[in-house]
Scaffold this motif. Structure first.
Motif, PDB file in Angstrom:
ATOM      1  N   UNK A  25       0.824  -1.212   0.000  1.00 13.18           N
ATOM      2  CA  UNK A  25       0.000   0.000   0.000  1.00 13.18           C
ATOM      3  C   UNK A  25       0.857   1.259   0.000  1.00 13.18           C
ATOM      4  N   UNK A  26       0.255   2.412  -0.274  1.00  6.08           N
ATOM      5  CA  UNK A  26       1.028   3.654  -0.317  1.00  6.08           C
ATOM      6  C   UNK A  26       1.546   4.037   1.065  1.00  6.08           C
ATOM      7  N   UNK A  27       2.533   4.915   1.077  1.00  3.95           N
ATOM      8  CA  UNK A  27       3.131   5.369   2.327  1.00  3.95           C
ATOM      9  C   UNK A  27       2.136   6.145   3.171  1.00  3.95           C
ATOM     10  N   UNK A  28       1.257   6.893   2.534  1.00  8.05           N
ATOM     11  CA  UNK A  28       0.299   7.710   3.280  1.00  8.05           C
ATOM     12  C   UNK A  28      -1.050   7.666   2.578  1.00  8.05           C
ATOM     13  N   UNK A  29      -2.117   7.513   3.360  1.00  4.48           N
ATOM     14  CA  UNK A  29      -3.456   7.406   2.800  1.00  4.48           C
ATOM     15  C   UNK A  29      -4.458   7.957   3.796  1.00  4.48           C
ATOM     16  N   UNK A  30      -5.509   8.607   3.283  1.00  6.14           N
ATOM     17  CA  UNK A  30      -6.534   9.213   4.117  1.00  6.14           C
ATOM     18  C   UNK A  30      -7.908   8.833   3.600  1.00  6.14           C
ATOM     19  N   UNK A  31      -8.882   8.705   4.511  1.00 10.25           N
ATOM     20  CA  UNK A  31     -10.258   8.422   4.104  1.00 10.25           C
ATOM     21  C   UNK A  31     -11.040   9.704   3.841  1.00 10.25           C
ATOM     22  N   UNK A  32     -10.494  10.859   4.208  1.00 13.34           N
ATOM     23  CA  UNK A  32     -11.157  12.143   4.005  1.00 13.34           C
ATOM     24  C   UNK A  32     -11.034  12.549   2.533  1.00 13.34           C
ATOM     25  N   UNK A  33     -12.162  12.705   1.821  1.00  8.52           N
ATOM     26  CA  UNK A  33     -12.092  13.051   0.391  1.00  8.52           C
ATOM     27  C   UNK A  33     -11.449  14.406   0.114  1.00  8.52           C
ATOM     28  N   UNK A  34     -11.394  15.299   1.079  1.00 12.27           N
ATOM     29  CA  UNK A  34     -10.769  16.609   0.861  1.00 12.27           C
ATOM     30  C   UNK A  34      -9.255  16.581   1.046  1.00 12.27           C
ATOM     31  N   UNK A  35      -8.709  15.478   1.517  1.00 11.05           N
ATOM     32  CA  UNK A  35      -7.266  15.370   1.738  1.00 11.05           C
ATOM     33  C   UNK A  35      -6.556  15.109   0.414  1.00 11.05           C
ATOM     34  N   UNK A  36      -5.332  15.594   0.305  1.00 12.07           N
ATOM     35  CA  UNK A  36      -4.541  15.325  -0.898  1.00 12.07           C
ATOM     36  C   UNK A  36      -4.055  13.882  -0.941  1.00 12.07           C
ATOM     37  N   UNK A  37      -4.151  13.156   0.166  1.00 11.61           N
ATOM     38  CA  UNK A  37      -3.710  11.771   0.236  1.00 11.61           C
ATOM     39  C   UNK A  37      -4.866  10.785   0.098  1.00 11.61           C
ATOM     40  N   UNK A  38      -6.028  11.262  -0.288  1.00 16.34           N
ATOM     41  CA  UNK A  38      -7.196  10.414  -0.485  1.00 16.34           C
ATOM     42  C   UNK A  38      -7.124   9.751  -1.859  1.00 16.34           C
ATOM     43  N   UNK A  39      -7.359   8.434  -1.916  1.00 16.66           N
ATOM     44  CA  UNK A  39      -7.382   7.701  -3.178  1.00 16.66           C
ATOM     45  C   UNK A  39      -8.506   6.663  -3.097  1.00 16.66           C
ATOM     46  N   UNK A  40      -9.615   6.946  -3.785  1.00 20.30           N
ATOM     47  CA  UNK A  40     -10.801   6.110  -3.684  1.00 20.30           C
ATOM     48  C   UNK A  40     -10.542   4.689  -4.178  1.00 20.30           C
ATOM     49  N   UNK A  41      -9.759   4.524  -5.243  1.00 17.45           N
ATOM     50  CA  UNK A  41      -9.504   3.193  -5.793  1.00 17.45           C
ATOM     51  C   UNK A  41      -8.779   2.299  -4.794  1.00 17.45           C
ATOM     52  N   UNK A  42      -7.819   2.852  -4.079  1.00  9.40           N
ATOM     53  CA  UNK A  42      -7.096   2.064  -3.073  1.00  9.40           C
ATOM     54  C   UNK A  42      -7.983   1.746  -1.875  1.00  9.40           C
ATOM     55  N   UNK A  43      -8.809   2.697  -1.470  1.00  6.64           N
ATOM     56  CA  UNK A  43      -9.702   2.455  -0.338  1.00  6.64           C
ATOM     57  C   UNK A  43     -10.760   1.412  -0.691  1.00  6.64           C
ATOM     58  N   UNK A  44     -11.240   1.429  -1.917  1.00  2.08           N
ATOM     59  CA  UNK A  44     -12.222   0.450  -2.356  1.00  2.08           C
ATOM     60  C   UNK A  44     -11.627  -0.951  -2.378  1.00  2.08           C
ATOM     61  N   UNK A  45     -10.337  -1.041  -2.666  1.00  2.00           N
ATOM     62  CA  UNK A  45      -9.655  -2.343  -2.667  1.00  2.00           C
ATOM     63  C   UNK A  45      -9.578  -2.920  -1.253  1.00  2.00           C
ATOM     64  N   UNK A  46      -9.504  -2.054  -0.262  1.00  2.00           N
ATOM     65  CA  UNK A  46      -9.474  -2.496   1.134  1.00  2.00           C
ATOM     66  C   UNK A  46      -8.062  -2.557   1.679  1.00  2.00           C
TER      67      UNK A  46
END
Length: 98
Positions: A25-46
């Motif tokens: 997984x990426x080094x940094x990830x956020x669930x907040x859609x307004x964050x620059x570290x948000x990535x829906x495709x990775x979050x959907x993967x789980x």
């Protein structure tokens, strides 16, 4: 005829370059859609997070290189309705669930 690097089909301009999906997984990830570290495709993967040996399911954001996670602080919200978070530092392990 001997194939030179210029004439091989792998190097032709018509062939699209594919980006393979990595298993880390990426080094940094956020669930907040307004964050620059948000990535829906990775979050959907789980993504699974283990923090100090305990699997956590309430992580709002994490950073592997800096060794921290952000979790919601109870049911507290700010004036815009976003959950208040606290930063916890420790050993983090992240993996894809699927």
């Amino acid at each position: 005829m001997i194939d030179t690097p210029e004439t091989t089909p792998e190097n032709s301009a018509d062939t699209p370059v594919e980006n393979p999906i990595t298993d880390s997984p990426p080094d940094r990830l956020s669930v907040n859609p307004r964050s620059e570290f948000h990535d829906w495709d990775l979050l959907r993967r789980g993504i699974g997070i283990r923090f100090n040996g305990v699997e956590r399911t309430n992580v709002e954001e994490y950073c592997l290189s800096e060794g921290w996670i952000r979790v919601a602080a109870g049911k507290s919200v700010d004036r815009k309705g976003n959950p208040l978070t606290i930063k916890l530092t420790g050993a983090i392990e992240a993996w894809y669930k699927s």
